[in-house]
Design a protein around this motif. Structure first.
Motif, PDB file in Angstrom:
ATOM      1  N   TYR A 114       1.162  -1.388   0.136  1.00 15.46           N
ATOM      2  CA  TYR A 114       0.969   0.287   0.049  1.00 15.46           C
ATOM      3  C   TYR A 114       1.397   0.982   0.291  1.00 15.46           C
ATOM      4  O   TYR A 114       0.844   2.666  -0.456  1.00 15.46           O
ATOM      5  N   GLY A 153       0.574   3.767  -2.805  1.00 17.44           N
ATOM      6  CA  GLY A 153      -0.080   5.644  -2.226  1.00 17.44           C
ATOM      7  C   GLY A 153       1.234   6.037  -3.414  1.00 17.44           C
ATOM      8  O   GLY A 153       0.841   7.538  -3.358  1.00 17.44           O
ATOM      9  N   TYR A 206       1.604   9.081  -5.473  1.00 15.90           N
ATOM     10  CA  TYR A 206       1.021  10.970  -5.256  1.00 15.90           C
ATOM     11  C   TYR A 206       2.420  11.847  -6.186  1.00 15.90           C
ATOM     12  O   TYR A 206       2.011  12.361  -6.273  1.00 15.90           O
ATOM     13  N   ALA A 229      -3.713   8.096  -3.832  1.00 13.56           N
ATOM     14  CA  ALA A 229      -2.399   8.196  -3.049  1.00 13.56           C
ATOM     15  C   ALA A 229      -3.200   8.465  -1.275  1.00 13.56           C
ATOM     16  O   ALA A 229      -2.575   7.886  -0.644  1.00 13.56           O
ATOM     17  N   PHE A 245      -4.018   4.545  -0.699  1.00 13.18           N
ATOM     18  CA  PHE A 245      -3.714   3.692  -0.237  1.00 13.18           C
ATOM     19  C   PHE A 245      -3.086   4.109   0.983  1.00 13.18           C
ATOM     20  O   PHE A 245      -2.583   2.799   1.644  1.00 13.18           O
ATOM     21  N   LEU A 246      -2.180   5.417   1.081  1.00 10.01           N
ATOM     22  CA  LEU A 246      -1.404   5.899   1.807  1.00 10.01           C
ATOM     23  C   LEU A 246      -2.122   5.322   3.913  1.00 10.01           C
ATOM     24  O   LEU A 246      -1.635   5.354   4.282  1.00 10.01           O
TER      25      LEU A 246
END
Length: 318
Positions: free
Chosen positions: A176, A180, A184, A192, A195-196
């Motif tokens: 992840y 991410g 980004y 982004a 996932f982040l």
């Protein structure tokens, strides 16, 4: 009546022939054994027989075993001859592609790029020839990571294949975070953030927190970014991450017209890195908004002195 008819000498010649025949048979057996020992490689015949079996029944478990044991050069060395005979075998293509990916870890520069491109070539071809099953998730992951290692120009493909790995159930603590980060860098901030945030739940890694905050900032979710950045600044022991977080925080304060706070935060950046061109550029922008153009131009000139190619400072001064 023949006086020799019952003589013991009458059958002697026949016994001699029998002995000769036995001798010749024994000689042939011994000679054949010697010939086999000297001229026939039994091991070679065995290997050929095994290889024929593997080709006929698509049995490449030994290659998979090499891969699982980390013998990546053996996978390539012994797999390629089979691939020449079975160029459309999806398993061989994927195994060899995965091996090239892992081999690339020990290489650098052009040699590493060549290995990564070979990895991509074999795995993509193998995926096209394979039915969609969960067994492919590892290949999707390695393909995505190969693209990721090639740099920014390949981040879109990296994210695509890493997501396929994730959607097929592949589990990796960094999955992840990397997806991410790719989004980004590509400027796809909503993806982004999604996932982040998952990566942030699974890890307290400072880089994950930093890029989540940066993505929130770029997506103009200032409250979330502000909280994440302040938390990171107070907790991180990494000066480089702290500097990046302070810089991002100062831009938020600048965008929200909190100029005194922005100036104070930028000065903290310069305490860590006195040669930070971006900090001097932002400081110039703050003075500009305050109406002090003389001080603003001074800061922009300092930024340009540190980095003669600083686009922002060039645009402000010329």
């Amino acid at each position: 009546m023949n006086m020799y008819h019952y003589s013991k000498y009458l059958y002697k010649p026949k016994k001699g022939k029998k002995k000769l025949l036995i001798f010749l048979v024994v000689l042939m057996i011994i000679g054949g054994g010697i010939y086999s020992f000297l001229f026939i490689d039994i091991q070679s015949l065995y290997i050929k027989a095994v290889n024929i079996y593997r080709l006929l029944f698509n049995d490449y478990r030994f290659i998979e075993g090499y891969l699982e044991d980390g013998n990546y050069n053996l996978v390539i060395h012994e797999g390629l001859p089979f691939l020449e005979k079975r160029p459309l075998n999806d398993k061989l293509l994927r195994y060899i592609g995965e091996a090239y990916y892992f081999v690339s870890d020990g290489l650098s520069g052009e040699e590493q790029k060549k290995a990564l491109f070979k990895s991509i070539q074999y795995i993509r071809k193998g995926l096209v020839l394979t039915e969609l099953t969960t067994a492919l998730r590892n290949s999707y992951y390695i393909l995505g990571m190969a693209y990721f290692k090639l740099g920014f120009d390949y981040y879109e493909l990296a994210a695509e294949y890493l997501r396929k790995a994730q959607e097929n159930g592949f589990k990796n603590k960094n999955l992840y975070r990397i997806i991410g980060y790719c989004y980004y860098r590509l400027g796809i901030y909503k993806e982004a953030i999604d996932f982040l945030k998952v990566a942030r739940k699974n890890s307290s890694d400072d880089l994950v927190r930093l890029y989540l905050a940066l993505a929130l900032k770029e997506n103009e979710q200032y409250n979330g970014a502000y909280q994440e950045l302040n938390s990171l600044i107070s907790e991180t022991a990494d000066e480089s991450i702290k500097k990046e977080a302070l810089m991002a925080l100062s831009w938020i304060e600048y965008d929200e017209e909190r100029l005194d706070e922005a100036m104070s935060t930028v000065e903290k950046v310069l305490q860590i890195d006195k040669n930070n061109a971006d900090a001097y550029y932002l400081l110039g922008n703050i003075y500009e908004r305050k109406g002090d153009l003389i001080s603003a131009r001074k800061q922009w000139r300092t930024a340009l002195k540190i980095n003669p190619k600083h686009i922002g400072a060039i645009d402000k001064l010329y």
